[in-house]
Write an enzyme that holds these catalytic residues in place. Structure first.
Site, PDB file in Angstrom:
ATOM      1  N   THR A 254       1.120  -1.189   0.041  1.00  8.62           N
ATOM      2  CA  THR A 254       0.102  -0.185   0.290  1.00  8.62           C
ATOM      3  C   THR A 254       1.058   1.263  -0.247  1.00  8.62           C
ATOM      4  O   THR A 254       2.297   0.303   0.483  1.00  8.62           O
ATOM      5  CB  THR A 254      -0.326  -0.219   1.520  1.00  8.62           C
TER       6      THR A 254
ATOM      7  N   GLY B 130     -10.424  -3.417   1.096  1.00  7.25           N
ATOM      8  CA  GLY B 130      -9.160  -3.234   2.599  1.00  7.25           C
ATOM      9  C   GLY B 130      -9.420  -2.240   3.410  1.00  7.25           C
ATOM     10  O   GLY B 130     -10.355  -1.426   3.526  1.00  7.25           O
ATOM     11  N   ASP B 131      -8.473  -1.920   4.638  1.00  9.24           N
ATOM     12  CA  ASP B 131      -8.877  -0.970   5.446  1.00  9.24           C
ATOM     13  C   ASP B 131      -8.318   0.563   4.170  1.00  9.24           C
ATOM     14  O   ASP B 131      -8.572   1.003   5.202  1.00  9.24           O
ATOM     15  CB  ASP B 131      -7.539  -1.052   6.818  1.00  9.24           C
TER      16      ASP B 131
ATOM     17  N   THR C 176      -0.428   0.379   6.206  1.00  7.68           N
ATOM     18  CA  THR C 176      -0.553  -1.010   5.101  1.00  7.68           C
ATOM     19  C   THR C 176      -0.120  -2.048   6.022  1.00  7.68           C
ATOM     20  O   THR C 176       0.413  -1.738   7.203  1.00  7.68           O
ATOM     21  CB  THR C 176       1.520  -0.277   4.852  1.00  7.68           C
ATOM     22  N   GLY C 177      -0.694  -3.454   5.352  1.00  4.82           N
ATOM     23  CA  GLY C 177      -0.669  -3.892   6.297  1.00  4.82           C
ATOM     24  C   GLY C 177      -1.882  -5.252   6.007  1.00  4.82           C
ATOM     25  O   GLY C 177      -2.401  -4.919   5.125  1.00  4.82           O
ATOM     26  N   THR C 178      -2.035  -6.424   6.211  1.00  3.14           N
ATOM     27  CA  THR C 178      -3.400  -7.292   6.316  1.00  3.14           C
ATOM     28  C   THR C 178      -4.641  -6.773   6.684  1.00  3.14           C
ATOM     29  O   THR C 178      -4.619  -6.126   7.824  1.00  3.14           O
ATOM     30  CB  THR C 178      -3.136  -8.276   6.354  1.00  3.14           C
ATOM     31  N   GLY C 179      -5.149  -5.825   5.550  1.00  2.00           N
ATOM     32  CA  GLY C 179      -6.351  -4.455   6.462  1.00  2.00           C
ATOM     33  C   GLY C 179      -7.441  -5.453   6.897  1.00  2.00           C
ATOM     34  O   GLY C 179      -7.790  -4.300   7.618  1.00  2.00           O
TER      35      GLY C 179
HETATM   36  N1  GLY Z   1      -3.542  -3.219   3.750  1.00  2.00           N
HETATM   37  C1  GLY Z   1      -4.580  -3.141   2.312  1.00  2.00           C
HETATM   38  C2  GLY Z   1      -5.175  -4.026   2.074  1.00  2.00           C
HETATM   39  O1  GLY Z   1      -5.774  -4.915   2.928  1.00  2.00           O
HETATM   40  O2  GLY Z   1      -5.844  -3.775   0.898  1.00  2.00           O
END
Ligand code: GLY
Length: 347
Positions: A210, A240-241, A261-264
């Protein structure tokens, strides 16, 4: 191992908070967090990333110097990151499981908590510009899907053929991710395969790419912007986030500007960006403590991997992450930009 050309500190930048420089205009950017590539990393590959980050920081530094607003600066920085195919946003965005691209972005200005966001864009060249257009030219805060592209087009923003966003490397990552998910790709140790395909410093197959920017301007205003293609092989329609205010992006002049930035999904459930602001506002925590708690405790407890960049109203910069690396950097007016990728500064 590659060297870190401009990193002066042995720490991770997660506690960068030079008291002498506080309050001066400053920009921080990121290009995603992730794990280290397990094969040899070439200094040339690392230099590509650090040079790209440094160039964007220098351009933002000039803008801040001439008095541009924090909002202008973060939007331009993220637009430049979207245009750079090294990073997962705009051109170079990852593919969905359906072999398409769905782009998300958010922009927030700390004065008046003004925000604009878009999700699921397919034809708008620069999603961050669409998010800004929502902020400035709509009574609403967020548009999604084809209507969001239509809104952007009506605002005069450039539309591109869908295939413009893709690159051969990203397509290869999708194919390998799908093969890995199907259990057919193993390395010589029988471990999960490294699916990096372009010798990037962070493993692009295990990177939560991201891009984002946060800034404090001369007038004391904060702003944040975040943009992404999401996660490789994500289900079509998944958001996502990144475009969700308070999850992947937040700015409040009273506290802090943040881009994540990361696992949304864990960032969404934790309202990660807003949580940092809340800890500062209501618990009185300093930025470094608030950010550290969210990134190192709250998010891991939910399975969240990644990091964030933050600038407090005081000008303090903080860039914590719980992965092995994060493409990141910051630049204060009148000082050399600082850029880093890995957790530890290299000797
Ligand atoms: N952090 C970006 C997503 O999970 O889409």
């Amino acid at each position: 191992m590659t060297s870190e050309p401009t990193l002066q500190m042995s720490e991770t930048l997660s506690h960068e908070a030079t008291a002498t420089a506080r309050g001066r205009p400053v920009l921080a950017i990121h290009g995603g967090a992730g794990t280290l590539l397990r094969s040899a990393m070439s200094p040339e590959a690392a230099a590509q990333y650090t040079n790209a980050l440094e160039g964007i920081l220098r351009a933002g530094q000039l803008q801040l110097q001439r008095g541009d607003s924090a909002l202008d600066v973060v939007v331009q920085a993220v637009r430049a990151l979207e245009e750079c195919e090294l990073f997962n946003a705009g051109r170079g965005a990852v593919y969905t499981a359906a072999g398409t691209h769905e782009l998300d972005a958010c922009v927030m200005a700390g004065d008046g908590l003004r925000a604009g966001a878009v999700a699921g864009l397919r034809t708008t060249r620069n999603p961050v510009l669409a998010a800004r257009a929502v902020l400035e030219h709509s009574e609403h805060v967020m548009f999604v899907g084809p209507a969001a592209d239509l809104f952007a087009a009506r605002q005069g923003l450039e539309q591109v053929p869908h295939g413009w966003f893709g690159t051969p490397q990203r397509l290869q990552q999708l194919r390998l991710a799908q093969a890995l998910a199907a259990g057919v790709v193993l390395d010589h140790d029988g471990q999960a395969a490294v699916i990096n395909t372009d010798n990037a410093p962070l493993d692009e197959g295990q990177k939560f790419g991201t891009v984002g920017a946060v800034a404090l301007d001369d007038a004391g205003h904060l702003a944040a912007a975040t943009s992404t293609g999401g996660m490789t092989n994500k289900q079509a329609g998944r958001v996502g986030d990144t475009p969700l205010i308070g999850a992947g992006c937040y700015a409040n002049d009273a506290t802090v500007a943040i881009s994540c930035t990361g696992t949304g999904e864990p960032f969404m459930r934790a309202l990660a960006a807003h949580d940092v602001s809340t800890l500062m506002a209501y618990a009185g925590l300093p930025l470094a403590e608030a950010a550290e708690r969210v990134v190192m405790q709250t998010l891991p407890a939910l399975g969240g991997q990644g990091g964030l960049i933050a600038i407090a109203a005081s000008g303090e910069v903080c860039m914590p992450f719980n992965t092995e690396g994060m493409y990141r950097g910051f630049a204060r007016v009148g000082e050399a930009p600082v850029v880093a990728i890995y957790k530890e500064a290299q000797p």
